[in-house]
Design an enzyme around this catalytic site. Sequence first.
Site, short mmCIF file in Angstrom:
data_model
loop_
_atom_site.label_atom_id
_atom_site.label_comp_id
_atom_site.label_asym_id
_atom_site.label_seq_id
_atom_site.Cartn_x
_atom_site.Cartn_y
_atom_site.Cartn_z
N GLY A 594 37.53 51.86 50.66
CA GLY A 594 36.77 52.72 49.75
C GLY A 594 36.08 53.79 50.54
N LYS A 613 32.28 44.20 53.69
CA LYS A 613 32.45 45.63 53.52
C LYS A 613 31.79 46.30 54.71
CE LYS A 613 32.70 47.45 48.95
NZ LYS A 613 31.97 47.87 47.75
N ASP A 712 28.63 53.05 36.50
CA ASP A 712 30.06 53.22 36.75
C ASP A 712 30.85 51.99 36.30
OD1 ASP A 712 32.33 54.59 37.49
OD2 ASP A 712 32.10 54.23 39.64
#
Length: 917
Positions: A594, A613, A712
């Site tokens: 991402g 992440k 989102d």
Amino acid sequence: MATTPWLLLLCLATAAASSGALQARAQPDNKGFISIDCGFPGTRSYIDSTTELSYAPDAAFTDTGSSHNISVEYMKPQLLLSKRYHDLRSFPDGTRNCYTLRSLVPGLKYLLRATFFYGNYDGLDRIPIFDLHIGVNFWRVVNITNMGYALQLEALVVVPDDLVQVCLINTGAGTPFISGLDLRPLKKTMYPQVTATQGLVLMTRLNFGPRDDSTFVRYPDDPYDRIWTPWINTKIWTVISTKKRVQSIDNDVFEAPTAVMQTAIRPRDVTKNIEFSWDPEPQPNDPSPGYIAIMHFSELQILPINAVRQFYVNLNSELWYPSGFTPTYLYIGATYNNLPSRHNRYNVSINATSNSTLPPIINGVEIFSVISTTNLSTYSQDVYAIMAIKTKYQVQKNWMGDPCIPKTMAWERLTCGYEVTTPHRIKAVDLSVTGLSGDITSSFINLKALQYLNLSNNKLTGSIPDALSQLPSLTVIDLSGNQLSGSIPPGLLKRVQDGSLNFRYENNPNICASDNSCQSAPKRNNKLAIYIVVPLLVVVVMVSLAIVIFFLVRRRQQVNGDRGGCSLQLENRRFTYKQLDMITKGFKRILGRGGFGIVYHGFLEDDTEVAVKLRSRTSKQGVNVFLAEAQILTQIHHKNLVTMIGYCKDGKDMALVYEYMSEGTLQEHIIGRDDNGEGLLDWRQRLRIALESAKGLEYLHTGCSPPLIHMDVKPTNILLNASLEAKIADFGMSKAFKHDKDTHVSTNTLVGTYGYVDPEYLATMQPTTKSDVYSFGVVLLELVTGRPAILPESPMPISIIHWVRSQLAEGNIESVVDACMHGCYDVNSVWKVANIALECTAQVSVERPTINHVVVQLQECLKLEDCYARSDMSGGLYIGSGSHDPNLNNESQDNVTSEMEYVSRRMATRTTDPVAR
Ligand SMILES: *[C@@H]1O[C@H](CO)[C@@H](O)[C@H](O)[C@H]1NC(C)=O
Ligand SMILES: *[C@@H]1O[C@H](CO)[C@@H](O)[C@H](O)[C@H]1NC(C)=O
Ligand SMILES: *[C@@H]1O[C@H](CO)[C@@H](O)[C@H](O)[C@H]1NC(C)=O
Ligand SMILES: *[C@@H]1O[C@H](CO)[C@@H](O)[C@H](O)[C@H]1NC(C)=O
Ligand SMILES: *[C@@H]1O[C@H](CO)[C@@H](O)[C@H](O)[C@H]1NC(C)=O
Ligand SMILES: *[C@@H]1O[C@H](CO)[C@@H](O)[C@H](O)[C@H]1NC(C)=O
Ligand SMILES: *[C@@H]1O[C@H](CO)[C@@H](O)[C@H](O)[C@H]1NC(C)=O
């Protein structure tokens, strides 16, 4: 003042309405009953001698058709035909003709009963066949099989508005007619099978072992005036009865009258079962209708010690009611199915269990088929207004029934806006050149969604009502070519001047353009006509389609605040970079990438699977932002939000450690993981995922103070674990660093993803919790349809919202449902979810439900689906009572399938009047 005559006019209109004697009578009596003798002349009601109910003539309920007497050969006194059958109303003109029943309680359940006795009234000796509708929903084909038969059709429905229309539709097989129409209110809790989207149509209602086999039990013995047909055959059955009262029970949803429950039958031969059967009757719009059966039982004898009466109820040789049923002494009991059962034939058998020492009994039965009542009628205020306009100007045309629905019978000269979740609205009225006279009625200002009004070239007189200027959407008024007088009211002038109204009034010799010129005598031909063309205000309706925006990520302000509501548990672990290296075995397995960086797979010391992440060192996102976001994540705990297990801040290296979600994103499952359809979700799974995601959002919106807005919501941000449990991810943190092709990063700009963004937020830049609700609505639509948020249609991509709305406007849910589900779902629950989705995606945020409301609705859908799944296995029915006898079978079947053609049967066999009793 220009407003004075208008006020006066309003007063007059009100006075006229309240003095309408006819109108006043077209209303329920003190019991809430309406009883109409169709075709009965005059204005006075009469009292029916058997029921003592008052029957009204029908003139106040309909304004078309003509009244007739049946032919004399059917009037013979010895037939004792009740008075309401002596006359009828027939409708030779128009496709649709209706009766309007007013002053009802919106949302209440009602029994509607229409009766038809042809009696060769027209001398043609040919019985017509036609359709009957309740409002905009199909009820039944009226197909009377015998000249001397009186057909009674009964339906139980929820009436959504304070009026209901019963409409006769000419289908080209003869002139529709009707003899009588009854309406009876029921309690809201009664007949739980009757819902806003489903009605019941009576096939038969039997009272077993009546005291007097010619007496129908009805009002006042049955306070709801249901008509119970007496049924007995003493060759096979023994009657059991009592004079004692049969008590109601708590939560009695049928309230079978004591007069029915006081008698029962059992097989004469105690070794036999009770059996009866019926065949489904295919309907034009439903070839295999579903059936609901309700069987009423009460023990009427005091049983000796050690005696047991217990029986099974079987449908088509399978247990219908799951266990043995024992009726209670002098208490009402019933067994029934909640969901309609669909079979090619229904054989009901009631047999004693092995423990039972007594044969089975049964006191009464009701059998219904179900009808769909999902079609929405037009917005009721619009209906009232346009009906008043129709009355005022005596409009002829096809103005009967619902003004907009069905489209094929929509009223001429009207244009409607067809919505899906909200009722249809009247958008345009063109009554130009239709000979209107009198003044302009105030009813026009009750058409609140009106955009276009053309009354040109009529004989209208009086002044122009200024109140028209208050219609918010009105952009065109054409009053030219009338006899209107006075000045142009200031409100209208103002709207003309500010360019929001195209107003035409030329060729009204007595109109003056300004106040002071009104003093002078009538003008010469008025040349001052104003004709301003106003470009239609382009509403932001298509916003999600038309505007291509660069969605920019902005850090949310509210996440910085003091988060009192969320539990503050900082037990999260802090990891070093070295530890992360071990956990991920040297950053070996990549799960995804991402804008933030790369996501790796790993195991903690205790073998817990995690996702790590790692912030890319080139990420533009600042360190402070990262830390602040990590802080928030440590404070949010809900089983439908992805859990952060820990974080790492080790020099320049930063990372977040999440629980591992092995099934990936919802997105992958909607589109399908591979060509074999592996990984595709069934409807139940989709529903569960929807509910769980909604619960996650609910926590953000209401469990946190101040509310946290996700900003989102979309299928790629809903993750699934090994048991397909849904968790919302990427809230706050991850999104702040997101940087992929449809999302751009910046501060203080729009956040979100094209296709999911709340148009109101777009317009105001002010996000609310309803912005998440909007996006969630889009996710729901994707779950229902299996299609993406933006459909790649040509010539222009189209939003899934508009696509679903337009499809559903045609009334067909099947056309939008994901074909991959192969029809394995309860239509009611899919329909409901589609509706929730469309409510969520309303343009205006105040019209959207809160997420709490959405959670409640989705829970109900899941319940519907559970019932559907259960009924699938059990055959879907509960009944109660059992004796084997082929004769009963035949006779009861006759009774059951003959659609209550009471009069003829009674006329043939006995000289009593069954209907009136
Ligand atoms: C029907 O019969 C009644 C008397 O029975 C009579 O008064 C009435 O005029 C008749 N109506 C029509 C339409 O023929
Ligand atoms: C609902 O409306 C559609 C379209 O007008 C029609 O085809 C359908 O038969 C209607 N459903 C019922 C139950 O009347
Ligand atoms: C009317 O009923 C008759 C006899 O039951 C049947 O043959 C016919 O098909 C029916 N017509 C319609 C239009 O339902
Ligand atoms: C119902 O009973 C009839 C007569 O006994 C029989 O022919 C038929 O097959 C049965 N139907 C079902 C679905 O069990
Ligand atoms: C009653 O019906 C059930 C279900 O069909 C069957 O299993 C049972 O054997 C029957 N009992 C008797 C006593 O006939
Ligand atoms: C019949 O009686 C036995 C013993 O009392 C009991 O275990 C059984 O559950 C009973 N059967 C039914 C169908 O009630
Ligand atoms: C109103 O109707 C008349 C006659 O049908 C038509 O000529 C006129 O253009 C219409 N006015 C507007 C503003 O559309």
